[in-house]
Design a protein around this motif. Sequence first.
Motif, PDB file in Angstrom:
ATOM      1  N   UNK A  76       0.848  -1.192   0.000  1.00 48.13           N
ATOM      2  CA  UNK A  76       0.000   0.000   0.000  1.00 48.13           C
ATOM      3  C   UNK A  76       0.888   1.247   0.000  1.00 48.13           C
ATOM      4  N   UNK A  77       0.272   2.414   0.166  1.00 49.80           N
ATOM      5  CA  UNK A  77       1.060   3.651  -0.004  1.00 49.80           C
ATOM      6  C   UNK A  77       2.120   3.841   1.089  1.00 49.80           C
ATOM      7  N   UNK A  78       1.970   3.121   2.214  1.00 50.60           N
ATOM      8  CA  UNK A  78       2.973   3.249   3.269  1.00 50.60           C
ATOM      9  C   UNK A  78       4.148   2.275   3.105  1.00 50.60           C
ATOM     10  N   UNK A  79       4.046   1.403   2.139  1.00 50.91           N
ATOM     11  CA  UNK A  79       5.095   0.386   1.994  1.00 50.91           C
ATOM     12  C   UNK A  79       6.384   1.009   1.466  1.00 50.91           C
ATOM     13  N   UNK A  80       7.503   0.537   1.994  1.00 56.42           N
ATOM     14  CA  UNK A  80       8.772   1.070   1.488  1.00 56.42           C
ATOM     15  C   UNK A  80       9.787  -0.009   1.143  1.00 56.42           C
ATOM     16  N   UNK A  81       9.643  -1.197   1.732  1.00 57.10           N
ATOM     17  CA  UNK A  81      10.600  -2.249   1.412  1.00 57.10           C
ATOM     18  C   UNK A  81       9.847  -3.536   1.048  1.00 57.10           C
ATOM     19  N   UNK A  82      10.197  -4.113  -0.088  1.00 58.02           N
ATOM     20  CA  UNK A  82       9.629  -5.401  -0.491  1.00 58.02           C
ATOM     21  C   UNK A  82      10.783  -6.399  -0.557  1.00 58.02           C
ATOM     22  N   UNK A  83      10.683  -7.482   0.211  1.00 54.66           N
ATOM     23  CA  UNK A  83      11.746  -8.493   0.188  1.00 54.66           C
ATOM     24  C   UNK A  83      11.201  -9.769  -0.422  1.00 54.66           C
ATOM     25  N   UNK A  84      12.019 -10.379  -1.259  1.00 55.03           N
ATOM     26  CA  UNK A  84      11.631 -11.628  -1.912  1.00 55.03           C
ATOM     27  C   UNK A  84      12.652 -12.698  -1.522  1.00 55.03           C
ATOM     28  N   UNK A  85      12.195 -13.758  -0.869  1.00 53.63           N
ATOM     29  CA  UNK A  85      13.079 -14.873  -0.516  1.00 53.63           C
ATOM     30  C   UNK A  85      12.667 -16.048  -1.380  1.00 53.63           C
ATOM     31  N   UNK A  86      13.548 -16.475  -2.262  1.00 52.71           N
ATOM     32  CA  UNK A  86      13.123 -17.552  -3.162  1.00 52.71           C
ATOM     33  C   UNK A  86      13.537 -18.920  -2.640  1.00 52.71           C
ATOM     34  N   UNK A  87      12.705 -19.893  -2.969  1.00 57.56           N
ATOM     35  CA  UNK A  87      12.810 -21.205  -2.353  1.00 57.56           C
ATOM     36  C   UNK A  87      13.838 -22.109  -3.008  1.00 57.56           C
ATOM     37  N   UNK A  88      14.018 -23.283  -2.426  1.00 57.60           N
ATOM     38  CA  UNK A  88      15.030 -24.234  -2.883  1.00 57.60           C
ATOM     39  C   UNK A  88      14.760 -24.691  -4.318  1.00 57.60           C
ATOM     40  N   UNK A 130       9.850  -4.167  -9.046  1.00 59.48           N
ATOM     41  CA  UNK A 130      10.469  -2.850  -8.928  1.00 59.48           C
ATOM     42  C   UNK A 130       9.825  -1.855  -9.907  1.00 59.48           C
ATOM     43  N   UNK A 131       9.523  -2.379 -11.094  1.00 62.48           N
ATOM     44  CA  UNK A 131       8.911  -1.508 -12.098  1.00 62.48           C
ATOM     45  C   UNK A 131       7.519  -1.060 -11.657  1.00 62.48           C
ATOM     46  N   UNK A 132       6.823  -1.993 -11.046  1.00 59.45           N
ATOM     47  CA  UNK A 132       5.457  -1.696 -10.609  1.00 59.45           C
ATOM     48  C   UNK A 132       5.450  -0.742  -9.388  1.00 59.45           C
ATOM     49  N   UNK A 133       6.431  -0.912  -8.520  1.00 60.63           N
ATOM     50  CA  UNK A 133       6.475  -0.080  -7.307  1.00 60.63           C
ATOM     51  C   UNK A 133       7.801   0.681  -7.247  1.00 60.63           C
ATOM     52  N   UNK A 134       7.952   1.709  -8.081  1.00 57.52           N
ATOM     53  CA  UNK A 134       9.257   2.376  -8.180  1.00 57.52           C
ATOM     54  C   UNK A 134       9.676   3.045  -6.865  1.00 57.52           C
ATOM     55  N   UNK A 135       8.712   3.369  -6.036  1.00 61.19           N
ATOM     56  CA  UNK A 135       9.063   4.089  -4.799  1.00 61.19           C
ATOM     57  C   UNK A 135       9.520   3.140  -3.690  1.00 61.19           C
ATOM     58  N   UNK A 136       9.402   1.836  -3.915  1.00 59.78           N
ATOM     59  CA  UNK A 136       9.826   0.865  -2.899  1.00 59.78           C
ATOM     60  C   UNK A 136      11.226   0.338  -3.201  1.00 59.78           C
ATOM     61  N   UNK A 137      11.910  -0.061  -2.145  1.00 57.77           N
ATOM     62  CA  UNK A 137      13.165  -0.774  -2.331  1.00 57.77           C
ATOM     63  C   UNK A 137      12.832  -2.260  -2.429  1.00 57.77           C
ATOM     64  N   UNK A 138      13.267  -2.896  -3.503  1.00 61.18           N
ATOM     65  CA  UNK A 138      12.963  -4.314  -3.713  1.00 61.18           C
ATOM     66  C   UNK A 138      14.246  -5.120  -3.523  1.00 61.18           C
TER      67      UNK A 138
END
Lengths: 285, 556
Positions: B504-516, B531-539
Motif C-alpha cells: 500500500x502507499x505506506x510500503x517502502x521495502x519489499x523483500x523476496x526470498x526464493x525457495x530451494x 520494482x517496475x510496478x512499485x518504483x518508490x519501494x526498495x525491492x
Amino acid sequence: MSKIHVITDSGSDLPQEILTEYNIHVVPLTVQFGDEIYRDGVEISVEEFYRRLEAASEIPSTCQPSPADFVRVYEEVAEPGDTIISIHLSSKMSGTYQSAVLASSMIDPEIEVRVVDSRSASLGIGVTALVAAKAVLAGEDVDGVLAAVQRVIDDMQVYFMVDTLEYLQKNGRIGMASAFVGTLLNIKPILTLQDGMVAPFEKIRGRVKAINRIKEMMDRYKKQHPDRKLMAAISHANALHDAQRLADYLEEQHLLDSKIMIGSIGPTIGVHTGAGTIALFIYPV
Amino acid sequence: MDVITGSVLKNMLLVAAYNLEQQKDTVNALNVFPVPDGDTGTNMSLTLNAAVKELERTNGDDISRLTSLLARGSLMGARGNSGVILSQFFRGFAKGLEDVTTEATGADLARALVSSSKTTYRAVMKPVEGTMLTVGRRAGEAAQAAAEEGGGATEVLQAALDAAKAAVEDTPNILPVLKEAGVVDAGGQGMLCIFEGMFIGLTRSLEEFAEENGIAPQPSLELVEPAQEHVAVTVNKYCTEFIILGENLDPETVRNEIASKGDSMIVVGDSDVVKVHIHTDFPGEVLQFCASLGNLTEIAIDNMYLQNLDYEEHKKQHRLDLPEDNVVGFPVAPQGDPKPLGIVAVVPGEGLAEIFRSLGVDYIVPGGQTMNPSTEELVQAVNSVNAEAVIILPNNKNVIFSAEQAKELVDKPVGVVPTRTTPQGISALMSFVADDSLEDNLEAMEDAMGEVKTGEVTFAVRATVAGDLRIEERDIIGLAEGQIAVVGSDPNEVAFNLLETLVDEDSSVISIYYGADQKAEAALALSEDVQEKYPECEVEVYQGEQPLYYYIVSVE
C-alpha cells in the motif's frame, strides 16, 4: 582590547556562509586517496570528493592536522592577549583534539587557547562552534562562552543513518556498532554517538523507513523536553534531497525554534560514513 | 474385560501408535488449508511414537509408571500444535491413573480420560470446539457415563470410541471452515485413530493387528539425537552419551558436576530419567559420577578422532548447523561466561538460516514448514545456547505452542516471541538489542513483528474452495498473511499478484526470498517486474532455499 576567536576543524561541516558570517576559522584535516593527499576544503571540494570516493578502489583515509598546522592558524588569527576557543572532533574518533592540545603549549604564551572536545562529529561540532561564536558576539566572556558550549555538548543527541557500515568499519570508527556488521540483509543502520563514539541505535530495513525513524526520534525528543526550545541541524553526504525532506518535515511539525541548518558532510567525515548518510543533531537552547 | 493390566495398557498404546502411523496420511489429507506443511497426522504420529518409545524404558507392568513415561515421552516429543495438545492429553491421562498400579478398572480409565480432556482444555488459551479438544471431551464424557453404569474396561473404551467417532463426524457442524472445505477435523480424526487403536489393543497384540493389516510394525521413531552447538576444535575427544534412570534425579546437579569435565554438554530430563551428552577426555569420571545417581543405560562413547567420526560426520550426526563464523560480533565460547541473552530460531531453508544467523541468532532449529520441531529439539536448542536467558522465534504458527511448552521444561528464563512467519522473525530481530533485558526485548520484538506483512507462494496439495477462489490440486496459491488470496499456474505471476494485495502507499521495502526449487533468474525477473510496478519501494531478493514454498515475500 582582547578578543575571543572560535576555531574548529574541517570535520565540523559548517557551510561557508556561516563560517564567514560568524568569523569561525577552520583547520583542515587531510584526506588521502592512495598516494594523493588533499587538504579538506582547500584542495578538494565536496563534489569532487564523492565522485572520487565512488570510483576509488580502496577506501581513502584521513589524517589529523599536525600541531604545527594548528600553531600556524592560531598565530595567524590571534594577537597576544587574545583567547582562542578551539572546538574539535571527538577525541575518541580522531587525534585532532590531541594535536590542538599540543599546539596550545607550543605557541606564544600570551595567547590563551582553550581546546574543547566536542565529543561529536560533523555539524555536532559545527553547531557547538556556532553557539560559541554567537556567545562571543553576545558579549559573553570566556567562561560564559565555554559554559554555553558545554551545555550544547552535554545535551546534544545525534542520530544518523548510513547506507553501508563498510566505511565506518574499514576506518575503524565503528565502535560498539560493530554488532550491526555482518548481516546479509540490506540494513540501514541508525547509529548514534555515545561518549564521543559511534554506538548502535537501531537496525532498519530500507532508507525510507530509516529516515522516518529519525523523524520519530525528533518527535520523541520534543515530547521528552516539552519546555525547552529546540534546535536541530541536518548534515548529509551527497543526499541533499533526503536532508531537505527531513528538514521540511521538522519545520512543518513546528518542532523547532529556529530555522534548521543543513550542511554537507565533507571529506573529513565522508571518508568514514560514505555517501548517502543523513545525520540529525538535536539540541536545546 | 473388566480390568486391564499394565501389559495390556502398554499393548493398547503400541497398537494406537501403530494405527495412527498407518493412517497419518489420511489425517494429513484433512488439513483444511491445502498447503504442503503443518501436517497434523505426521505431527500427532511422531508425538505418539516418541511417547511409546519411552515405554521401552521399563519392563515392569506398573500402570502409573507406564503412563508417566508416556506423558513425559509425549511432552518431549510433541511436534506442532496437535502434538502439544496430544502431549497434554497424555499428561492428564497419567494424572488420572497416578494411584493405579496393577489393574485399571473401567472407572479408572474413565477418570483418566476425563482428566485427559480437562488438561487439554487448560493448556489451550482459547479452546475451539469442533477440534480434537471436542473429540477428547466427548470421549471422556461417554467413558464416564459408561463407567457410572457399571461398565468394565471394555465397555468404557467402547463408549469412548463410539463417542469419538460421532464427535469427529460432528466437527464440520461445529466449525464452518471444515464444512466449507468438506472435511472433518484432522486433529479429531487423529484422536479417533488413537481411541480405535487402544480399543483394538485390548484384545489383539500389536503383531496380530499388524499382520492383519499386512504391514509389519515400524520401529518407533528414533529419539532425536541431541543437537548441540559450538563445537570448536576441541581436546575433548570422547563423545559420551547415556541415560540415567533413577529417582529424585536433578539434571542441574548432573550439569554442575560434569560441566568442568568437558564441553558441548547437554543434560535434559526430570526426576526419573536424565539424558546426558558431553564431549570429554574423562568419560570414566563422568560415568562414575552418574552411576552413583542411578542406573545407566544406552551408553555410547565414540572417539571423535580415532574412529572415522571426523568432525564433519559428527556435525551431521548431531544435526549441527554451525557456520564458520557463527555470529559476527557475538563470539560464542562454549566454556566462556554466558552472554545475557541468546536467540533460538526455527527456520526453513539454509539461505534463510544464514540470514537469521547474520542477524545474531545463536542456534537454528531447521524446519518449520516441512517438519515441525519437537519440544525436545527446542529444549535442547535452548540448553545449547551459552546464555543466561533465551528468546525463541518459532516463525510458524504451528510451532509457537511447542515453543511455549519448551519454555516450561528448561531451567533458564525463556521468552517466546510468537512469530508466525519467517519475515515476522526477521522483523523481530531488527529490534533485538543484546544489552537490553529479556522483557524489554520481548516487548520490542513483538511490536516489531507486527510491522511486516507476509506473503507465501506454494502449491495446493488438494482441491478446495477458499472464498471466491476455486483451487485445483497442484495449483499455485498465494497466501497473504496466512489467508489464500491468489490462485494461478505460475509462481512468478502468483507472487506478483499477491504483492498487489500486500503493498500500500505506506510500503517502502519489499523483500523476496526464493525457495530451494526456484531459480535465481526467475526470482530476479520477478524482482524487476515488482520494482517496475512499485518504483518508490526498495525491492530486495534473497536466496531463502526454503522447501515447498517458491517464494516468501514481505512488505514493510
